[in-house]
Design a protein around this motif. Sequence first.
Motif, mmCIF file in Angstrom:
data_model
loop_
_atom_site.group_PDB
_atom_site.id
_atom_site.type_symbol
_atom_site.label_atom_id
_atom_site.label_comp_id
_atom_site.label_asym_id
_atom_site.label_seq_id
_atom_site.Cartn_x
_atom_site.Cartn_y
_atom_site.Cartn_z
ATOM 1 N N VAL A 30 -0.452 -7.803 -8.274
ATOM 2 C CA VAL A 30 -1.088 -7.998 -6.978
ATOM 3 C C VAL A 30 -1.748 -9.377 -6.965
ATOM 4 O O VAL A 30 -2.216 -9.866 -8.001
ATOM 5 N N MET A 31 -1.766 -10.016 -5.792
ATOM 6 C CA MET A 31 -2.391 -11.339 -5.669
ATOM 7 C C MET A 31 -3.022 -11.456 -4.285
ATOM 8 O O MET A 31 -2.412 -11.080 -3.276
ATOM 9 N N THR A 32 -4.234 -11.972 -4.239
ATOM 10 C CA THR A 32 -4.915 -12.230 -2.972
ATOM 11 C C THR A 32 -4.913 -13.733 -2.720
ATOM 12 O O THR A 32 -5.274 -14.517 -3.609
ATOM 13 N N THR A 33 -4.492 -14.147 -1.539
ATOM 14 C CA THR A 33 -4.406 -15.580 -1.250
ATOM 15 C C THR A 33 -4.546 -15.849 0.243
ATOM 16 O O THR A 33 -4.167 -15.016 1.079
ATOM 17 N N ASP A 34 -5.089 -17.030 0.550
ATOM 18 C CA ASP A 34 -5.060 -17.564 1.909
ATOM 19 C C ASP A 34 -4.517 -18.983 1.893
ATOM 20 O O ASP A 34 -4.719 -19.760 2.840
ATOM 21 N N LEU A 35 -3.842 -19.340 0.793
ATOM 22 C CA LEU A 35 -3.178 -20.643 0.707
ATOM 23 C C LEU A 35 -1.945 -20.657 1.600
ATOM 24 O O LEU A 35 -1.239 -19.647 1.737
ATOM 25 N N ARG A 36 -1.650 -21.821 2.164
ATOM 26 C CA ARG A 36 -0.441 -21.938 2.975
ATOM 27 C C ARG A 36 0.820 -21.887 2.100
ATOM 28 O O ARG A 36 1.874 -21.449 2.551
#
Length: 558
Positions: A30-36
Amino acid sequence: MRLRALLDTDALGLRLLGGEDELDRTVRGVMTTDLRDPSRYLSGGELVLTGLAWRRDAADSEPFVRILVGAGVAALAAGEAELGDIPQDLVVACARHRLPLFAVNESVAFATITEHVVRQVSGERAGDLAAVVDRHRRMMISGPAGGGPDVVLDLLGTDLDIRAWVLSPTGRLIAGPKVAGPDLPPELCARLAGDHLAATRTGRRGPHRVLVGTTTYSLFPISGAGRAPVGATHDVRETLLSDWLLAVEADAGDWPAERLDLLYGVTQLIAVERDRRDAARTVRRRLAQEVLELVQAGAAPAEIAARLRVAAPVLLPGLGAAPHWQVVVARVEWDGDDLDGGPVAQALLEEILVDPHSTGPEHSDRIAVAHTGEEAIALVPLPAVSTEHDGSEAGIHADTLLTTVRDPLTAGLDGDGRLTLGVSAAVHSAEGLHGALEEARHARRVAAARPGRVCAAGHQELASHVLLLPFVPDDVRRAFTARLLDPLRDYDRRHRAELIPTLEAFLECDGSWTRCAARLHLHVNTLRYRVGRIEQLTSRDLSRLEDKLDFFLALRMS
């Protein structure tokens, strides 16, 4: 763990927005991101959580989803806390790229989902890791060089309690475990092969899961290393009908990454064996090619007979020479495409001509298949031609040739492909091979005029019309041909329209618009205009089997 298990866990607050057909994908992290562009932090198989802070406008969704798909993530889960409803442009982009999309209720923290996934995945890995690594090493040592696919399948059964079988694309059993119970029945093999081909055509990633009764099977593709050039754009149809598959009696959707990697390693071992045996066919293919070239060039029968004497001991070890031969012609065509069907037809014909009740790959050692252009041509030796109890001649019969393989091959061709075959009568000398080749080609054209994805015709059917044409009374022949062809001849004389040559080419191309247009050096629209004029002048419909056959007979008698 599978995506479906996440969706079924109410405490996670997930709501499915798209990708229902992909819920059997395995989540490996699982990974959480808000990178484009988070691709450098992804290794594949992740559930990606995002609060959508990367999205400024609707145009941002497509590139973001494309990056995730390229990295091989399992699914995307978007939080509703910031924007409320998930933007429609993101839903559309995920649907376009077949990426499952979940909405996360604003009351659920991403940390809750992360902890759940990590706990599940880590627990599965802890129990299996050491055993999987050790067994994988043993399988590599005891692979094909140590006894073929059966050895690997036996290790799967004895060490991991996994029953697995290697199947051909037609559903023939290639290999199975010797110590783990009975083999799969032929009907089930055909069912699994058909489901695998159908799933592969949809573009879904394997393994494909199939439920038969109360038993789940996971189907892994076995692709030969030599059939998909590295770096080349690969069209699945180029190898779809020749690749083997591994059928595993288990639900691989819940397996940890290490166990899946083990099975993929097994498919690689078997693929090496497949390539080795394909290489062994080179001699037989070359013999068939040499004989075919002599026959088509009109070589002297003595020269052809000498080449046959060389081929017979290779194809019939211990018998010295084959008293009789049959010719089988096959063609694989894809609608509106220029894919080279010759190699596909060659590999498929080598498989189809094997006795469907036999097991193992060695039974194809008595079949020599060449391909020229779009055709595959098999030279089949018969140790002896006898008469069956019902009075029919022994050998290959068109009406039974496709009985066991029609369903799986139809699944593989469904939508845009066709397989047509023609079978000659048996001949006992080199003098008869040219006639047998033409007979098989005519039979294949008859098969091509029939509806259906998989069709075959034999020499017996040609005897009902083509070979009996000389016995039709002259006045009947003249009346029949005049009624159909005179309007076209008259039109050609007045307008120089070449409708008769167009009709001949259209029938020879089995009604393929693209191939016929290419042969005549015409635009497809010009060809359609000419065919429409032919139908208008004769009140016939060239899409109907009966009218095609009438034109074919009229041209043969004229």
